[in-house]
Scaffold this active site. Sequence first.
Site, mmCIF file in Angstrom:
data_model
loop_
_atom_site.group_PDB
_atom_site.id
_atom_site.type_symbol
_atom_site.label_atom_id
_atom_site.label_comp_id
_atom_site.label_asym_id
_atom_site.label_seq_id
_atom_site.Cartn_x
_atom_site.Cartn_y
_atom_site.Cartn_z
ATOM 1 N N PHE A 229 0.808 -1.220 0.000
ATOM 2 C CA PHE A 229 0.000 0.000 0.000
ATOM 3 C C PHE A 229 0.838 1.266 0.000
ATOM 4 O O PHE A 229 0.334 2.340 -0.277
ATOM 5 C CB PHE A 229 -0.947 0.005 1.208
ATOM 6 C CG PHE A 229 -0.353 0.608 2.437
ATOM 7 C CD1 PHE A 229 0.522 -0.098 3.229
ATOM 8 C CD2 PHE A 229 -0.664 1.911 2.791
ATOM 9 C CE1 PHE A 229 1.083 0.482 4.363
ATOM 10 C CE2 PHE A 229 -0.117 2.496 3.924
ATOM 11 C CZ PHE A 229 0.759 1.773 4.703
ATOM 12 N N LYS A 230 2.110 1.143 0.315
ATOM 13 C CA LYS A 230 2.931 2.351 0.391
ATOM 14 C C LYS A 230 3.177 3.000 -0.957
ATOM 15 O O LYS A 230 3.699 4.111 -1.022
ATOM 16 C CB LYS A 230 4.246 2.032 1.087
ATOM 17 C CG LYS A 230 4.036 1.708 2.550
ATOM 18 C CD LYS A 230 5.343 1.612 3.294
ATOM 19 C CE LYS A 230 5.107 1.419 4.772
ATOM 20 N NZ LYS A 230 4.580 0.064 5.063
ATOM 21 N N ASP A 231 2.809 2.327 -2.033
ATOM 22 C CA ASP A 231 3.028 2.907 -3.365
ATOM 23 C C ASP A 231 2.347 4.259 -3.533
ATOM 24 O O ASP A 231 2.926 5.171 -4.107
ATOM 25 C CB ASP A 231 2.534 1.945 -4.452
ATOM 26 C CG ASP A 231 3.547 0.834 -4.738
ATOM 27 O OD1 ASP A 231 4.758 1.110 -4.673
ATOM 28 O OD2 ASP A 231 3.125 -0.297 -5.011
#
Length: 425
Positions: A106-108
Amino acid sequence: MKYHSTRNKEQKYSFREAALIGLAPDRGLFVPDTIPQLPAGFFEELPEMDSINMAMRVMRPYVGEDIPEERLHQILKETLAFSLPLRKLDEESYVMELFHGPTMAFKDVGARFMARCMAEFRKGQEEITVLVATSGDTGSAVAHGFYEVPGVKVEILYPKGKISPFQEQQMTSLGGNISAWAVDGSFDDCQRLVKQALNDADLTESLQLSSANSINVARFLPQMIYYFMAYAQLRKRGDCREVVMAVPCGNLGNLTAGLYAHRMGLPIHKFVAAQNANDAFYRYLKEGEYLPKSTIATYSNAMDVGAPSNFSRILELFDHNLEAIRKLIVASSTSDEQTLGQIRQGYDESHYISDPHAAVALHGLQGILGKGQAGIFLATAHPRKFEDVVSRAVPGFNHHKSTSSPGQRKCMSNSYAQLKDVLLV
Ligand SMILES: *Cc1c(COP(=O)(O)O)cnc(C)c1O
């Protein structure tokens, strides 16, 4: 919008300054002076709204005039260029999959947004060094977010032997403007080194340094978008129940973004702060005392954070009022054993395979949902990223075995003197 440090409300910064500096000079975290409110009409339109327009409405007040409107639109479009689907698991629960970006975590979204803001702010100026500590996923997301972004050099510090080979490969294989360092120590050591460097006047005199950890406002704020999207998709499906949102927590950045979304008016009934054995926040809610501990290695290693830095943002958001925090957030602490059990159960009951982080969130959600409530848990990583763990719960899962080469590993000790040498070459 002006920003201030969690340690000093008087000194003001713009979004641009806060994003470029990363950590405030007094070592506090930047927070916006106020949290803008969205009008009731916004939430009525939300289910039908185009996601980029929605993201514009959410982010625009925080960015202010620092990025022209058209450019911000473009940045958000590039940032959100992959799907973020909400899937129904059973009568009560949904999973919001945040892992369809380039590094499958999810850090993208945060990393891509921040990289593009930095590039915009630094246009035509001297090179900037972005320093980042990672327990796994941050590093790869930041590396990919900044890869080949002109004028930016990235130095990543990760704890040697404590991240998965897949994660390590994602960071070390890019090359170019990205360097990754295996540090002899824990994630907390990496985080300490980064903080020390950002506060070293001697170093920052000769080097334009910034941080890319979830403490950076340009990384943490766009994560609010997930919550608006999840809510929009739920309503679009015609599900009008109260929403309980379970968030797998490490540094508490994603949770804090959700709390901001809530403060902007998003009707989320409750949040579950789902933690693994690194459960300082869970113990804080339970016992009323915040006692961070050193990091414990678990299956959900991107959440292995003993002393989560966004805790100070949460305290500020609630004016240090523990009862107010308890009203909105419940927390859970899930062991490795329970994580495996949850992956297995999810597979048996719904044919859904969670990665260990999502499993911690799902475990936290279970038993909390009341009548007339819909639960959404955030799946923050693709199960393939953690197939060693997942295959222990679901035999036969590891048939995708990654064959990629390990990339170039560089090592260093956990001493600050060595980091300084590395940065100054
Ligand atoms: C970083 C990460 C988390 C924790 O998010 P925080 O914002 O640090 O709380 C959870 N799951 C995965 C897969 C992550 O990479």
